[in-house]
Design a protein around this motif. Structure first.
Motif, PDB file in Angstrom:
ATOM      1  N   SER A  17       0.794  -1.222   0.000  1.00 22.59           N
ATOM      2  CA  SER A  17       0.000   0.000   0.000  1.00 22.59           C
ATOM      3  C   SER A  17       0.831   1.279   0.000  1.00 22.59           C
ATOM      4  O   SER A  17       0.900   1.971  -0.999  1.00 22.59           O
ATOM      5  CB  SER A  17      -0.993   0.018   1.156  1.00 22.59           C
ATOM      6  OG  SER A  17      -1.797   1.160   1.064  1.00 22.59           O
ATOM      7  N   CYS A  18       1.498   1.594   1.112  1.00 18.19           N
ATOM      8  CA  CYS A  18       2.009   2.970   1.257  1.00 18.19           C
ATOM      9  C   CYS A  18       3.272   3.251   0.463  1.00 18.19           C
ATOM     10  O   CYS A  18       3.545   4.381   0.127  1.00 18.19           O
ATOM     11  CB  CYS A  18       2.259   3.276   2.724  1.00 18.19           C
ATOM     12  SG  CYS A  18       3.750   2.488   3.379  1.00 18.19           S
ATOM     13  N   ARG A  19       4.064   2.255   0.210  1.00 24.87           N
ATOM     14  CA  ARG A  19       5.346   2.376  -0.494  1.00 24.87           C
ATOM     15  C   ARG A  19       6.390   3.167   0.295  1.00 24.87           C
ATOM     16  O   ARG A  19       7.404   3.566  -0.245  1.00 24.87           O
ATOM     17  CB  ARG A  19       5.167   3.033  -1.878  1.00 24.87           C
ATOM     18  CG  ARG A  19       4.251   2.247  -2.783  1.00 24.87           C
ATOM     19  CD  ARG A  19       3.926   3.034  -4.031  1.00 24.87           C
ATOM     20  NE  ARG A  19       3.127   4.200  -3.711  1.00 24.87           N
ATOM     21  CZ  ARG A  19       2.890   5.206  -4.530  1.00 24.87           C
ATOM     22  NH1 ARG A  19       3.421   5.208  -5.729  1.00 24.87           N
ATOM     23  NH2 ARG A  19       2.141   6.230  -4.169  1.00 24.87           N
ATOM     24  N   ILE A  75       5.491   2.495   6.113  1.00 25.21           N
ATOM     25  CA  ILE A  75       4.695   2.902   7.260  1.00 25.21           C
ATOM     26  C   ILE A  75       3.422   2.071   7.421  1.00 25.21           C
ATOM     27  O   ILE A  75       2.857   2.006   8.504  1.00 25.21           O
ATOM     28  CB  ILE A  75       4.397   4.434   7.198  1.00 25.21           C
ATOM     29  CG1 ILE A  75       3.796   4.957   8.502  1.00 25.21           C
ATOM     30  CG2 ILE A  75       3.488   4.780   6.045  1.00 25.21           C
ATOM     31  CD1 ILE A  75       4.750   5.017   9.639  1.00 25.21           C
ATOM     32  N   CYS A  76       2.972   1.389   6.363  1.00 28.68           N
ATOM     33  CA  CYS A  76       1.696   0.674   6.513  1.00 28.68           C
ATOM     34  C   CYS A  76       1.902  -0.795   6.882  1.00 28.68           C
ATOM     35  O   CYS A  76       0.998  -1.432   7.409  1.00 28.68           O
ATOM     36  CB  CYS A  76       0.850   0.790   5.253  1.00 28.68           C
ATOM     37  SG  CYS A  76       1.335  -0.312   3.918  1.00 28.68           S
ATOM     38  N   SER A  79       2.276  -3.455   4.961  1.00 23.09           N
ATOM     39  CA  SER A  79       1.585  -4.446   4.131  1.00 23.09           C
ATOM     40  C   SER A  79       2.520  -5.425   3.439  1.00 23.09           C
ATOM     41  O   SER A  79       2.179  -6.593   3.275  1.00 23.09           O
ATOM     42  CB  SER A  79       0.759  -3.745   3.041  1.00 23.09           C
ATOM     43  OG  SER A  79      -0.206  -2.910   3.608  1.00 23.09           O
ATOM     44  N   LYS A 119       4.428  -4.922  21.736  1.00 22.02           N
ATOM     45  CA  LYS A 119       3.232  -4.175  22.106  1.00 22.02           C
ATOM     46  C   LYS A 119       3.045  -4.222  23.625  1.00 22.02           C
ATOM     47  O   LYS A 119       2.725  -3.208  24.253  1.00 22.02           O
ATOM     48  CB  LYS A 119       2.024  -4.802  21.400  1.00 22.02           C
ATOM     49  CG  LYS A 119       0.759  -3.996  21.467  1.00 22.02           C
ATOM     50  CD  LYS A 119       0.847  -2.779  20.577  1.00 22.02           C
ATOM     51  CE  LYS A 119      -0.504  -2.268  20.145  1.00 22.02           C
ATOM     52  NZ  LYS A 119      -0.350  -1.072  19.296  1.00 22.02           N
ATOM     53  N   VAL A 149      -4.754  -1.281  10.744  1.00 24.06           N
ATOM     54  CA  VAL A 149      -3.503  -0.535  10.934  1.00 24.06           C
ATOM     55  C   VAL A 149      -2.750  -0.275   9.624  1.00 24.06           C
ATOM     56  O   VAL A 149      -1.737   0.420   9.623  1.00 24.06           O
ATOM     57  CB  VAL A 149      -2.543  -1.235  11.929  1.00 24.06           C
ATOM     58  CG1 VAL A 149      -3.183  -1.319  13.299  1.00 24.06           C
ATOM     59  CG2 VAL A 149      -2.127  -2.608  11.433  1.00 24.06           C
ATOM     60  N   ARG A 150      -3.253  -0.822   8.522  1.00 22.20           N
ATOM     61  CA  ARG A 150      -2.622  -0.529   7.221  1.00 22.20           C
ATOM     62  C   ARG A 150      -3.185   0.750   6.602  1.00 22.20           C
ATOM     63  O   ARG A 150      -2.730   1.181   5.546  1.00 22.20           O
ATOM     64  CB  ARG A 150      -2.853  -1.673   6.229  1.00 22.20           C
ATOM     65  CG  ARG A 150      -2.545  -3.069   6.753  1.00 22.20           C
ATOM     66  CD  ARG A 150      -1.084  -3.386   6.682  1.00 22.20           C
ATOM     67  NE  ARG A 150      -0.794  -4.728   7.128  1.00 22.20           N
ATOM     68  CZ  ARG A 150      -0.063  -5.027   8.199  1.00 22.20           C
ATOM     69  NH1 ARG A 150       0.445  -4.060   8.941  1.00 22.20           N
ATOM     70  NH2 ARG A 150       0.180  -6.270   8.534  1.00 22.20           N
ATOM     71  N   ASN A 192      -1.974   6.381   8.893  1.00 22.81           N
ATOM     72  CA  ASN A 192      -0.635   6.240   9.471  1.00 22.81           C
ATOM     73  C   ASN A 192       0.408   7.097   8.770  1.00 22.81           C
ATOM     74  O   ASN A 192       1.496   7.303   9.283  1.00 22.81           O
ATOM     75  CB  ASN A 192      -0.195   4.762   9.510  1.00 22.81           C
ATOM     76  CG  ASN A 192      -0.201   4.123   8.139  1.00 22.81           C
ATOM     77  OD1 ASN A 192      -0.231   4.816   7.125  1.00 22.81           O
ATOM     78  ND2 ASN A 192      -0.190   2.800   8.096  1.00 22.81           N
ATOM     79  N   ILE A 235       5.684  10.530  13.621  1.00 23.99           N
ATOM     80  CA  ILE A 235       4.840   9.374  13.343  1.00 23.99           C
ATOM     81  C   ILE A 235       3.476   9.553  14.024  1.00 23.99           C
ATOM     82  O   ILE A 235       2.887   8.603  14.529  1.00 23.99           O
ATOM     83  CB  ILE A 235       5.505   8.049  13.821  1.00 23.99           C
ATOM     84  CG1 ILE A 235       5.881   8.145  15.310  1.00 23.99           C
ATOM     85  CG2 ILE A 235       6.701   7.701  12.968  1.00 23.99           C
ATOM     86  CD1 ILE A 235       6.231   6.791  15.927  1.00 23.99           C
ATOM     87  N   GLN A 244       0.581   7.427  12.657  1.00 27.01           N
ATOM     88  CA  GLN A 244       0.830   6.024  13.007  1.00 27.01           C
ATOM     89  C   GLN A 244       0.504   5.778  14.475  1.00 27.01           C
ATOM     90  O   GLN A 244      -0.151   4.801  14.828  1.00 27.01           O
ATOM     91  CB  GLN A 244       2.300   5.738  12.661  1.00 27.01           C
ATOM     92  CG  GLN A 244       3.069   4.867  13.598  1.00 27.01           C
ATOM     93  CD  GLN A 244       2.974   3.411  13.216  1.00 27.01           C
ATOM     94  OE1 GLN A 244       2.222   3.052  12.310  1.00 27.01           O
ATOM     95  NE2 GLN A 244       3.677   2.575  13.915  1.00 27.01           N
ATOM     96  N   GLN A 300      -2.629   3.382  15.678  1.00 30.34           N
ATOM     97  CA  GLN A 300      -2.422   2.221  16.555  1.00 30.34           C
ATOM     98  C   GLN A 300      -3.345   2.304  17.764  1.00 30.34           C
ATOM     99  O   GLN A 300      -3.976   1.318  18.148  1.00 30.34           O
ATOM    100  CB  GLN A 300      -0.955   2.152  17.023  1.00 30.34           C
ATOM    101  CG  GLN A 300       0.050   1.867  15.916  1.00 30.34           C
ATOM    102  CD  GLN A 300       0.038   0.417  15.446  1.00 30.34           C
ATOM    103  OE1 GLN A 300      -0.523  -0.444  16.090  1.00 30.34           O
ATOM    104  NE2 GLN A 300       0.636   0.171  14.293  1.00 30.34           N
ATOM    105  N   VAL A 301      -3.402   3.467  18.381  1.00 32.05           N
ATOM    106  CA  VAL A 301      -4.217   3.614  19.590  1.00 32.05           C
ATOM    107  C   VAL A 301      -5.710   3.464  19.257  1.00 32.05           C
ATOM    108  O   VAL A 301      -6.452   2.829  20.003  1.00 32.05           O
ATOM    109  CB  VAL A 301      -3.928   4.970  20.270  1.00 32.05           C
ATOM    110  CG1 VAL A 301      -4.997   5.305  21.305  1.00 32.05           C
ATOM    111  CG2 VAL A 301      -2.545   4.927  20.925  1.00 32.05           C
ATOM    112  N   ASN A 322       0.243   9.559  -1.804  1.00 28.99           N
ATOM    113  CA  ASN A 322      -0.717   8.625  -1.231  1.00 28.99           C
ATOM    114  C   ASN A 322      -0.365   7.161  -1.424  1.00 28.99           C
ATOM    115  O   ASN A 322       0.375   6.785  -2.337  1.00 28.99           O
ATOM    116  CB  ASN A 322      -2.089   8.862  -1.852  1.00 28.99           C
ATOM    117  CG  ASN A 322      -2.809  10.070  -1.283  1.00 28.99           C
ATOM    118  OD1 ASN A 322      -4.021  10.150  -1.347  1.00 28.99           O
ATOM    119  ND2 ASN A 322      -2.081  11.020  -0.728  1.00 28.99           N
ATOM    120  N   ALA A 323      -0.979   6.360  -0.572  1.00 31.36           N
ATOM    121  CA  ALA A 323      -0.842   4.909  -0.649  1.00 31.36           C
ATOM    122  C   ALA A 323      -1.582   4.377  -1.865  1.00 31.36           C
ATOM    123  O   ALA A 323      -2.473   5.035  -2.419  1.00 31.36           O
ATOM    124  CB  ALA A 323      -1.405   4.268   0.610  1.00 31.36           C
TER     125      ALA A 323
END
Lengths: 328, 563, 294
Positions: free
Chosen positions: A53-55, A58-59, A61, A172, B39-40, B44, B128, B131, B135-136, B201-202
């Protein structure tokens, strides 16, 4: 630049076994592996499936194995690989859905199993929680995690132990254990002490090595092991015994004496299981000396341990501050 | 299969998840559908921060005014007032949920400067922020236990007589089509950057929600207002946060001049994005660029600050452009980033169709008007995501049974979509590829609907779109399988994007003035007399209908805008 | 000739005495000048630093300071020792403030580390300092016809940022050495840089043995005759625990050689002097196959 991609393909509808397919592409020098795979998918073979996706890292994928190790395809510059053929496989430790797409459901379930959300105690403040600046900054290193699964893909413990909670979920968990606002750290650590918990990590550094965001999950796992011992959550666990045995023996002799170490770090019940090994070793003349070798001035080592340990500071927790009636 | 929920949210970025959490909190049966795992989502990618007048001496009025001025007075001020008033509570809620916002020495929330803001009111987590927020928000979604349909591709809305009753979607993993009935559908599908090439953009930002709403009869608004971000990387087009300039980075031209002093003598690099992008493009057009770029210079910020606060862009510049920003300035240029326009909604996310709501980047409230301020988009998602979730819940609670009717409609819609996809898969190969058509659309959209526009170019784009639309009817799907067929989804996305490209081109041609991000070289002045109004588009088979609606002005009368 | 501050590590003097024995024998023959750091403490093998990171850094910095006083690089024969030291070095060598903090704990011994000690495993020293050409000249009984798969283990290759700032340059050293000795280095062996299971031995024996078994099975899959490892801890599992691995009862056993043993065999040192009789997994078959028995 010419690049040869050797891609692991698998089509569940054809019910065929996985196979390798090679593609020769001409691409610009600045291309990442993802750029090349997109070009491949768009211009050469539309049946190739992958997530992306983001390239821009950050995503999370496009995790996949590149030349045997997990990475993000978008973070892999082809010109940096220095191999004639680039092998591309789906991530490991996860079932394949199709081609480079793996089934992430088990991955998410592990994450959900650690209650991955902040659990504060007491009244919600009118304004923000007031906490030390460095405590929030410290979390950045783990908040950086984009859940790409690279660490899980290459995790050695997971490859033999499906119960293992795994590096992503541990990172996490660490994020909450270290968050001054989270009050559930004791319960969290207790869960980490159980089956599949932090003591099941085999310390192989694979997760540290492959993480594209420098989250260093193994370092977080080791930090939580320390907390388990420091907080007294565990005393009987072999992991805790081992820490103590190591420090005791090295503090006493300056070096490790394996037989004493083993006796101190596993429970009596388990020792029987090692007796065979001991016997085998003894028969081959491999047992360490009965009187351990001691380095000169070994006492200095113990002194170092005592002094460094005295600098230990507990992590900052708001709910404990509140209990102790002190202010930030 | 036909599923049923009270509220169905489409899209699991910040706006969608916030809407779903709100619906859950209101006791409604809610589910969330997303074509990628939550989260994708592209939330983010927001790096810099989130605005709120939370600091001492700051006021919501000041934030509101900055936003109105940033919008070049096209933003609706009733909505902007809500945005600015609710911002502090929204940011605090995120903090209480676990966002590790940067703190000052005393442990309180710290701020950074951002473009177009009269005060430092941007709260952040390094670079970030999006992101960290995403996440939160996902953590909270997991906490409350919202049902998720992950990796589902929504192909259309179930609509009848102006009422939306659900969606038809494909489970990408199995390739099966299903219908989900709902009393209320909230679209939160994000942006449409892939209409432009390049963009920040993604790949998932294909404007799906906007397009399916538009086809179902909802109106789009302000579609001529497309933001070009001033600092995108040469080559990949990746975003380098405005936070870099917020922390003090300079923009230089080929002569080493901080050229922004000519264009925005007071705010310099921290003028609003439309102003900075226009300045950069002017420098480049007048021969003071370097290889179609200007330079972003971070060197004087020092390694320590760069690594602590701008670590991600350090990584991006190094990995994607081979530039260490500690050592060298990095070439940047304006790149497509964000649509101010989208599905027209009121302040509660309600669209012009009954039962349909929208929030976040796919929606147009309109708070961003002609130009969005940096760090207002994350804010937009959480505030209007929550409001849309609340309004959709209210509808669900009061909706009549209509279940039998809905079920019949769902079956019909499901059959229609099944047939449509079948026909797509059966198309013969005639040499037309979706990727090629998209590429031709994208590069021409940047060329003709870019930072500068004029009638001749926009007309040319209109003609090009006819031929692209025609080509799109012949693209084929080479992957005939069902499982994870990304080839099929890319063809569906192309159809969405062509509708949106047409909307941008048509509204840009219609607005014969320059305002915000819309700069017509043939109409260089802002024209409040004729154009202090929104352009709305309504889909019709014979071609889009254009409607005009007034801008809501509450307390800030239009003024000359300078930074 | 390079002189090394020799750091044998605990296991070579304890549970795997044949490693020390073979290193001494091989060192003599190669002409290595080894000055053993008898006063140095255990590196902690990752466990000390797990309990107290600062303690781990201090005891290792103490060792660096001792070597610095001697003016020699440290040479180890244990991947784990090498890895732990390399990680500590990556923290103390280039950060003067942190080094000063660590040095505080050494001052009462009159030690102060200045950040100059280099840490090398025998493997690196062989390739980089000694030279494979010189090694080749000493080979009198080439290990030809034998497939000796390399088993690096973890610590000597990861995390690459600490262990080896020049990863690309050091990749394949073990294969190069094996090839120099005349054996086939089984390039296709995928287990070479994976985990032997040793660190899990006390906390999850089942997983530990499963990992050990996996590495052995991978070696069998590519028809290796034996494995060669630079890590005595890997040896403890691959050799010592091998009879208890899941597939042991149905598979042929797999001899595991310490790196100096493999070298020793090729340069004409008698198997007895290399401690090959001290292995849990019998090495006689391998020695016969090598035709070096006598």
């Amino acid at each position: 630049m010419d690049v040869q991609l050797k891609v692991r393909r698998q089509n569940p509808e054809a019910e065929g076994e996985p196979y390798w397919k090679e593609y020769a592409l001409a691409v610009p020098d600045h291309f990442t592996l993802l750029d090349a795979l997109i070009q491949l998918r768009e211009e050469v073979d539309e049946t190739l499936s992958l997530r992306c996706s983001c390239r821009s890292h950050i995503c999370g994928s496009c995790g996949m194995r590149v030349n045997g190790h997990a990475n993000l395809a978008c973070k892999t510059k082809l010109s940096d690989l220095h191999t004639d053929t680039v092998t591309v496989e789906p991530m490991g430790n996860m079932p394949v859905i199709k081609d480079l797409v793996v089934d992430l459901e088990p991955f998410w379930k592990k994450l959900y199993s650690i209650d991955p959300y902040l659990q504060p105690a007491g009244e919600v403040p009118e304004r923000e929680y007031v906490v030390p600046a460095d405590s929030m900054l410290h979390l950045d290193g783990v908040v950086n995690c984009i859940m790409c699964g690279a660490c899980v893909s290459d995790c050695e413990s997971l490859s033999v132990n499906p119960l293992f909670i795994g590096p992503t979920a541990f990172a996490k968990e660490y994020r909450f254990v270290m968050d001054p606002r989270d009050a559930a750290d004791t319960q969290r650590l207790m869960q980490m002490n159980g089956p599949g918990g932090v003591w099941d990590c085999t310390h192989c550094f694979q997760c540290v090595e492959v993480c594209p965001k420098d989250v260093a999950p193994m370092d977080r796992i080791m930090a939580m092991r320390k907390m388990l011992v420091d907080d007294g959550v565990t005393e009987k666990h072999n992991g805790a015994r081992r820490q103590k045995a190591f420090a005791d023996l090295v503090g006493r002799y300056g070096r490790l004496d394996e037989s004493r170490y083993l006796m101190k770090s596993v429970s009596m019940g388990e020792l029987a299981g090692y007796a065979k090994v001991g016997l085998r070793s003894a028969m081959r003349g491999k047992l360490p000396p009965l009187v351990p070798h001691r380095i000169p001035e070994a006492a200095r080592i113990r002194r170092i341990f005592e002094r460094t340990r005295s600098t230990h500071r507990r992590r900052f927790k708001l709910h404990q501050q509140a209990q102790e009636g002190s202010r930030v | 299969m036909i599923y049923k929920h009270g509220v169905l949210v489409v899209g699991a970025g910040l706006a969608g998840m916030r809407a779903a959490i709100e619906a859950h909190n209101q006791g409604v049966d809610v589910a969330i559908v997303s074509k990628v795992y939550p989260v994708r989502s592209h939330s983010n990618a927001a790096q810099g921060g989130i605005n709120a007048a939370l600091g001492e001496g700051d006021t919501w009025e000041s934030h509101g005014y900055d936003t109105v001025k940033g919008s070049d007075y096209l933003g609706d001020q009733d909505a902007i007032e809500i945005l600015a008033r609710e911002a502090p509570a929204a940011v605090l809620e995120l903090e209480h949920w676990g966002v590790n916002f940067s703190r000052d020495e005393a442990g309180h929330l710290g701020t950074r400067n951002f473009g177009g803001a009269s005060q430092a009111r941007t709260f952040f987590v390094a670079d970030i922020t999006g992101q960290a927020l995403l996440q939160v928000m996902f953590e909270q979604l997991v906490r409350v236990g919202v049902r998720m349909y992950n990796e589902w591709f929504v192909t259309s809305l179930i609509e009848d007589g102006g009422v939306v009753r659900g969606i038809v979607g494909m489970d990408i993993r199995s390739g099966q089509l299903h219908a989900i009935q709902a009393d209320a559908v909230v679209l939160a599908t994000g942006g449409m950057g892939r209409v432009f090439e390049p963009s920040t953009n993604a790949l998932i930002n294909t404007g799906d929600g906007m397009a399916i709403a538009y086809r179902a009869g909802a109106r789009l608004m302000d579609m001529e207002m497309m933001q070009y971000h001033p600092t995108t990387l040469k080559g990949s087009g990746a975003l380098l946060t405005e936070g870099a300039r917020g922390e003090g980075a300079y923009l230089l031209n080929s002569e080493g001049d901080r050229f922004m002093k000519t264009y925005a003598p007071n705010k310099l690099e921290l003028a609003s994005r439309d102003v900075v992008s226009r300045a950069e493009q002017t420098e480049i057009n007048e021969g003071r660029g370097i290889d179609n770029c200007v330079l972003l210079d971070c060197r004087h910020l020092g390694k320590d600050l760069i690594m602590r606060k701008l670590g991600q862009i350090h990584e991006l510049a190094l990995e994607l452009a081979g530039v260490d920003i500690v050592e060298r300035p990095v070439p940047v240029r304006p790149g497509f980033h964000y649509p101010m326009g989208g599905i027209k909604t009121d302040v509660d996310g309600k669209t012009t169709l009954e039962g349909l709501y929208a929030a976040g980047e796919c929606a147009c409230v309109s708070i961003h008007g002609g130009n969005r301020l940096g760090a207002n988009s994350l804010l937009d998602t959480v505030i209007f995501g929550r409001r849309a979730g609340a309004a959709a819940s209210a509808r669900s609670r009061t909706a009549g049974s209509g279940a039998a009717e809905g079920s019949r409609l769902a079956e019909v819609a499901l059959q229609q979509e099944t047939d449509r996809l079948r026909a797509l898969l059966d198309r013969p190969y005639v040499g037309e590829l979706a990727a090629k058509v998209r590429w031709d659309m994208g590069v021409n959209m940047v060329k003709y609907c870019g930072v500068f526009r004029d009638e001749a170019g926009l007309t040319e784009m209109g003609n090009l779109l006819h031929s692209l639309e025609d080509r799109a009817t012949r693209v084929h799907v080479g992957d005939k399988g069902r499982v994870f067929n990304t080839n099929l989804t890319s063809v569906l996305e192309l159809q969405f994007m062509l509708d949106l490209a047409r909307a941008v081109q048509l509204t840009a041609l219609t607005r014969t003035e320059s305002r915000g991000a819309h700069t017509r070289t043939d109409y260089p002045e802002r024209d409040d007399e004729h154009w202090l109004r929104h352009i709305q588009l309504q889909y019709a088979s014979e071609g889009p209908e254009i409607h005009y609606t007034p801008v809501t002005i509450t307390r800030w009368e239009p003024q000359v805008r300078s930074y | 000739m390079t002189t090394y501050a020799f750091y044998p590590g605990c296991v070579a003097k304890g549970g795997a005495p044949e490693l020390y024995q073979s290193m001494v024998a091989v060192g003599e023959k190669l002409g290595f000048s080894l000055s053993e750091l008898t006063g140095a403490a255990c590196t902690g093998a990752g466990v000390i630093s797990e309990r107290d990171p600062l303690a781990g850094d201090v005891v290792n910095t103490r060792t660096f300071a001792m070597a610095e006083q001697l003016g020699h690089p440290i040479m180890t024969i244990c991947s784990t020792c090498t890895g732990v030291m390399a990680q500590v070095a990556s923290r103390v060598n280039h950060d003067a403030d942190y080094r000063a903090e660590v040095n505080q704990y050494l001052s009462d011994e009159g030690l102060e580390y200045r950040g100059t000690t280099e840490v090398k495993h025998l493997l690196w020293a062989l390739v980089e300092d000694y030279g494979l050409d010189r090694l080749k000249d000493l080979v009198v009984r080439p290990l030809s016809g034998v497939r000796l798969a390399p088993f690096y283990g973890c610590y000597i290759v990861r995390p690459s940022k600490a262990v080896d700032p020049l990863t690309a340059g050091r990749e394949g050293y073990l294969e190069q050495v094996i090839a120099t000795l005349g054996a086939d280095p089984v390039e296709e062996y995928r287990g070479k840089d994976k985990c032997c299971g040793f660190p899990l031995l006390e906390t999850n024996r089942k997983s530990s043995l499963a990992l050990t078994g996996k590495r052995l099975d991978e070696a069998r899959d590519v028809s290796a005759d034996a494995l060669v490892t630079p890590c005595p801890l890997c040896h403890l599992n691959l050799d010592g625990q091998q009879p208890d691995t899941p597939t042991a009862s149905t598979q042929d056993s797999m001899p595991i050689l310490h790196l100096p043993q493999a070298i020793g065999l090729a340069i004409g040192i008698a198997p007895e002097r290399l401690g090959l009789a001290r292995h849990i997994i019998d090495t006689k078959g391998l020695i016969r196959k090598l035709a070096v028995a006598g």
